[in-house]
Design a protein around this motif. Structure first.
Motif, mmCIF file in Angstrom:
data_model
loop_
_atom_site.group_PDB
_atom_site.id
_atom_site.type_symbol
_atom_site.label_atom_id
_atom_site.label_comp_id
_atom_site.label_asym_id
_atom_site.label_seq_id
_atom_site.Cartn_x
_atom_site.Cartn_y
_atom_site.Cartn_z
ATOM 1 N N HIS A 1 -9.758 -5.985 -11.315
ATOM 2 C CA HIS A 1 -11.025 -6.054 -10.579
ATOM 3 C C HIS A 1 -11.118 -5.069 -9.432
ATOM 4 O O HIS A 1 -12.195 -4.925 -8.831
ATOM 5 C CB HIS A 1 -11.234 -7.472 -10.031
ATOM 6 C CG HIS A 1 -10.210 -7.869 -9.011
ATOM 7 N ND1 HIS A 1 -10.475 -7.920 -7.666
ATOM 8 C CD2 HIS A 1 -8.898 -8.206 -9.154
ATOM 9 C CE1 HIS A 1 -9.385 -8.295 -7.022
ATOM 10 N NE2 HIS A 1 -8.415 -8.467 -7.892
ATOM 11 N N ALA A 2 -10.022 -4.377 -9.098
ATOM 12 C CA ALA A 2 -10.024 -3.440 -7.978
ATOM 13 C C ALA A 2 -9.085 -2.280 -8.297
ATOM 14 O O ALA A 2 -7.882 -2.488 -8.449
ATOM 15 C CB ALA A 2 -9.568 -4.139 -6.689
ATOM 16 N N PRO A 3 -9.617 -1.051 -8.411
ATOM 17 C CA PRO A 3 -8.765 0.085 -8.791
ATOM 18 C C PRO A 3 -7.554 0.264 -7.894
ATOM 19 O O PRO A 3 -6.461 0.582 -8.376
ATOM 20 C CB PRO A 3 -9.717 1.280 -8.695
ATOM 21 C CG PRO A 3 -11.079 0.703 -8.909
ATOM 22 C CD PRO A 3 -11.039 -0.663 -8.290
ATOM 23 N N GLY A 4 -7.712 0.056 -6.583
ATOM 24 C CA GLY A 4 -6.582 0.234 -5.683
ATOM 25 C C GLY A 4 -5.452 -0.727 -5.973
ATOM 26 O O GLY A 4 -4.274 -0.352 -5.967
ATOM 27 N N LEU A 5 -5.790 -1.980 -6.244
ATOM 28 C CA LEU A 5 -4.762 -2.966 -6.570
ATOM 29 C C LEU A 5 -4.096 -2.645 -7.907
ATOM 30 O O LEU A 5 -2.892 -2.869 -8.079
ATOM 31 C CB LEU A 5 -5.367 -4.368 -6.587
ATOM 32 C CG LEU A 5 -5.764 -4.923 -5.223
ATOM 33 C CD1 LEU A 5 -6.528 -6.234 -5.380
ATOM 34 C CD2 LEU A 5 -4.534 -5.131 -4.340
ATOM 35 N N GLU A 6 -4.863 -2.141 -8.848
ATOM 36 C CA GLU A 6 -4.269 -1.751 -10.132
ATOM 37 C C GLU A 6 -3.228 -0.649 -9.925
ATOM 38 O O GLU A 6 -2.144 -0.672 -10.525
ATOM 39 C CB GLU A 6 -5.352 -1.283 -11.100
ATOM 40 C CG GLU A 6 -6.332 -2.364 -11.524
ATOM 41 C CD GLU A 6 -5.645 -3.545 -12.177
ATOM 42 O OE1 GLU A 6 -4.835 -3.329 -13.101
ATOM 43 O OE2 GLU A 6 -5.912 -4.681 -11.751
ATOM 44 N N TYR B 1 0.809 -1.216 0.000
ATOM 45 C CA TYR B 1 0.000 0.000 0.000
ATOM 46 C C TYR B 1 0.843 1.267 0.000
ATOM 47 O O TYR B 1 0.448 2.297 -0.556
ATOM 48 C CB TYR B 1 -0.913 -0.003 1.225
ATOM 49 C CG TYR B 1 -1.719 -1.259 1.412
ATOM 50 C CD1 TYR B 1 -2.727 -1.610 0.511
ATOM 51 C CD2 TYR B 1 -1.482 -2.107 2.491
ATOM 52 C CE1 TYR B 1 -3.468 -2.772 0.686
ATOM 53 C CE2 TYR B 1 -2.224 -3.265 2.670
ATOM 54 C CZ TYR B 1 -3.203 -3.597 1.774
ATOM 55 O OH TYR B 1 -3.935 -4.744 1.942
ATOM 56 N N TYR B 2 2.013 1.217 0.622
ATOM 57 C CA TYR B 2 2.825 2.429 0.774
ATOM 58 C C TYR B 2 3.304 2.992 -0.551
ATOM 59 O O TYR B 2 3.727 4.168 -0.615
ATOM 60 C CB TYR B 2 4.015 2.151 1.689
ATOM 61 C CG TYR B 2 5.151 1.409 1.031
ATOM 62 C CD1 TYR B 2 6.244 2.098 0.502
ATOM 63 C CD2 TYR B 2 5.148 0.016 0.920
ATOM 64 C CE1 TYR B 2 7.298 1.422 -0.103
ATOM 65 C CE2 TYR B 2 6.190 -0.653 0.315
ATOM 66 C CZ TYR B 2 7.256 0.050 -0.190
ATOM 67 O OH TYR B 2 8.287 -0.619 -0.795
ATOM 68 N N LEU B 3 3.231 2.185 -1.606
ATOM 69 C CA LEU B 3 3.708 2.653 -2.907
ATOM 70 C C LEU B 3 2.803 3.714 -3.521
ATOM 71 O O LEU B 3 3.210 4.398 -4.465
ATOM 72 C CB LEU B 3 3.826 1.470 -3.878
ATOM 73 C CG LEU B 3 4.935 0.459 -3.585
ATOM 74 C CD1 LEU B 3 4.872 -0.682 -4.590
ATOM 75 C CD2 LEU B 3 6.304 1.119 -3.607
ATOM 76 N N VAL B 4 1.576 3.845 -2.998
ATOM 77 C CA VAL B 4 0.626 4.815 -3.549
ATOM 78 C C VAL B 4 0.108 5.685 -2.400
ATOM 79 O O VAL B 4 -1.053 5.573 -1.991
ATOM 80 C CB VAL B 4 -0.540 4.120 -4.280
ATOM 81 C CG1 VAL B 4 -1.286 5.130 -5.153
ATOM 82 C CG2 VAL B 4 -0.045 2.964 -5.140
ATOM 83 N N PRO B 5 0.950 6.551 -1.855
ATOM 84 C CA PRO B 5 0.519 7.359 -0.710
ATOM 85 C C PRO B 5 -0.573 8.355 -1.095
ATOM 86 O O PRO B 5 -0.584 8.894 -2.201
ATOM 87 C CB PRO B 5 1.807 8.084 -0.300
ATOM 88 C CG PRO B 5 2.633 8.128 -1.540
ATOM 89 C CD PRO B 5 2.333 6.851 -2.267
ATOM 90 N N GLY B 6 -1.510 8.544 -0.183
ATOM 91 C CA GLY B 6 -2.551 9.543 -0.395
ATOM 92 C C GLY B 6 -3.693 9.108 -1.278
ATOM 93 O O GLY B 6 -4.621 9.893 -1.518
ATOM 94 N N ASP B 7 -3.678 7.878 -1.756
ATOM 95 C CA ASP B 7 -4.755 7.386 -2.617
ATOM 96 C C ASP B 7 -5.881 6.835 -1.745
ATOM 97 O O ASP B 7 -5.668 5.923 -0.943
ATOM 98 C CB ASP B 7 -4.218 6.299 -3.553
ATOM 99 C CG ASP B 7 -5.263 5.846 -4.561
ATOM 100 O OD1 ASP B 7 -6.148 5.048 -4.184
ATOM 101 O OD2 ASP B 7 -5.202 6.292 -5.710
ATOM 102 N N ARG B 8 -7.078 7.350 -1.906
ATOM 103 C CA ARG B 8 -8.188 6.964 -1.032
ATOM 104 C C ARG B 8 -8.553 5.494 -1.177
ATOM 105 O O ARG B 8 -8.840 4.822 -0.191
ATOM 106 C CB ARG B 8 -9.422 7.834 -1.335
ATOM 107 C CG ARG B 8 -9.291 9.279 -0.898
ATOM 108 C CD ARG B 8 -10.590 10.033 -1.128
ATOM 109 N NE ARG B 8 -10.487 11.421 -0.681
ATOM 110 C CZ ARG B 8 -11.491 12.282 -0.745
ATOM 111 N NH1 ARG B 8 -12.661 11.899 -1.253
ATOM 112 N NH2 ARG B 8 -11.323 13.528 -0.326
ATOM 113 N N GLU B 9 -8.563 4.997 -2.394
ATOM 114 C CA GLU B 9 -8.961 3.600 -2.601
ATOM 115 C C GLU B 9 -7.912 2.646 -2.031
ATOM 116 O O GLU B 9 -8.246 1.634 -1.418
ATOM 117 C CB GLU B 9 -9.166 3.327 -4.089
ATOM 118 C CG GLU B 9 -9.673 1.931 -4.406
ATOM 119 C CD GLU B 9 -11.018 1.607 -3.776
ATOM 120 O OE1 GLU B 9 -11.285 0.399 -3.556
ATOM 121 O OE2 GLU B 9 -11.797 2.539 -3.486
#
Length: 246
Positions: A199-204, A110-118
């Motif tokens: 299937h999941a924007p956050g994982l993409e 998760y830390y690779l995309v800081p500040g992303d709500r999803e």
């Protein structure tokens, strides 16, 4: 510690398969056609029989890293899924010369995309399940399980197998504590492929960021949710990648 179990099938160079929260059979069953060209070595992470339980009964990516590192004698290709990616990447940073290639599927980095709500929402859900287990908020638990590919999750009682999986994950070390030195993998020139299921924007977004950091090839293979290895066309694409990295 006693060694983890590894079951090898097939012919050819070794491909080490490191599962996440689901069993090796569930995660990797669709890769069986590869056994005509590759030796598939299914690792059973601690807590997944026939491997022994993890120390103190909790899943820990650092323990996984030590186990993976002990299996690199043949300089295998490694294909890792979900939580299993964390220990795999840590092991690769410590012995990059012993890793032929990396295929990394939907990791909780998760830390690779800081500040992303999803992405932050995904982390909150995952942390709730790891810290509270079956006592997590029912809606949160079921949404997380559906995202993780669990079948037959509705508003009724959880199937026994799914409940066992939640109990096994309960108390595990949180993915947010993992900080693998990704630049060591990139600078070592390990051929890498980052795959997701669309299937999941956050994982993409996590997978996009990981592929950028590693200068890796990127694959989106929809059709099987979180179990990307079962998606249509994935087996052929993985075979092509492994051949290119041999």
């Amino acid at each position: 510690m006693n060694a983890v179990a590894v079951i090898r099938e097939g012919e050819g160079p070794e491909v080490l398969l490191v599962h996440g929260g689901a069993s090796p059979e569930t995660t990797w069953g669709a890769l069986a056609p590869l056994m005509a060209h590759w030796t598939l070595a299914r690792v059973y992470r601690r807590g997944y029989p026939p491997s022994p339980p993890p120390p103190e009964g909790r899943q820990d990516f650092e323990v996984d890293a030590a186990d993976v590192a002990s299996l690199l004698g043949a300089r295998p290709h490694i294909v890792a899924h979900s939580y299993g990616v964390l220990g795999t990447l840590i092991a690769a940073t410590r012995a990059p010369a012993r890793v032929r290639s990396l295929t990394l599927i939907e990791p909780p980095l998760y830390y690779l995309v800081p500040g992303d709500r999803e992405v932050a929402r995904l982390e909150r859900m995952g942390n709730a399940v790891l810290t509270r287990g079956l006592d997590a908020d029912a809606a949160t638990l079921r949404e997380f399980l559906r995202l993780a590919g669990a079948p037959e999750v509705d508003d009724g009682p959880l199937p026994d197998e799914i409940a066992r999986g939640v109990r096994r994950a309960h108390g595990g070390r949180l993915p947010g504590e993992a900080r693998p030195a990704l630049e060591l993998v990139r600078d070592a020139g390990i051929p890498s492929l980052v795959a997701s299921g669309g299937h999941a924007p956050g994982l993409e977004r996590i997978c996009d960021a990981l592929s950028t950091v590693l200068d890796a090839q990127r694959l989106v293979a929809p059709g099987a949710g979180h179990f990307v290895a079962a998606a249509p066309g994935f087996v052929n694409r993985l075979h092509e990648f492994l051949v290119s990295a041999a």
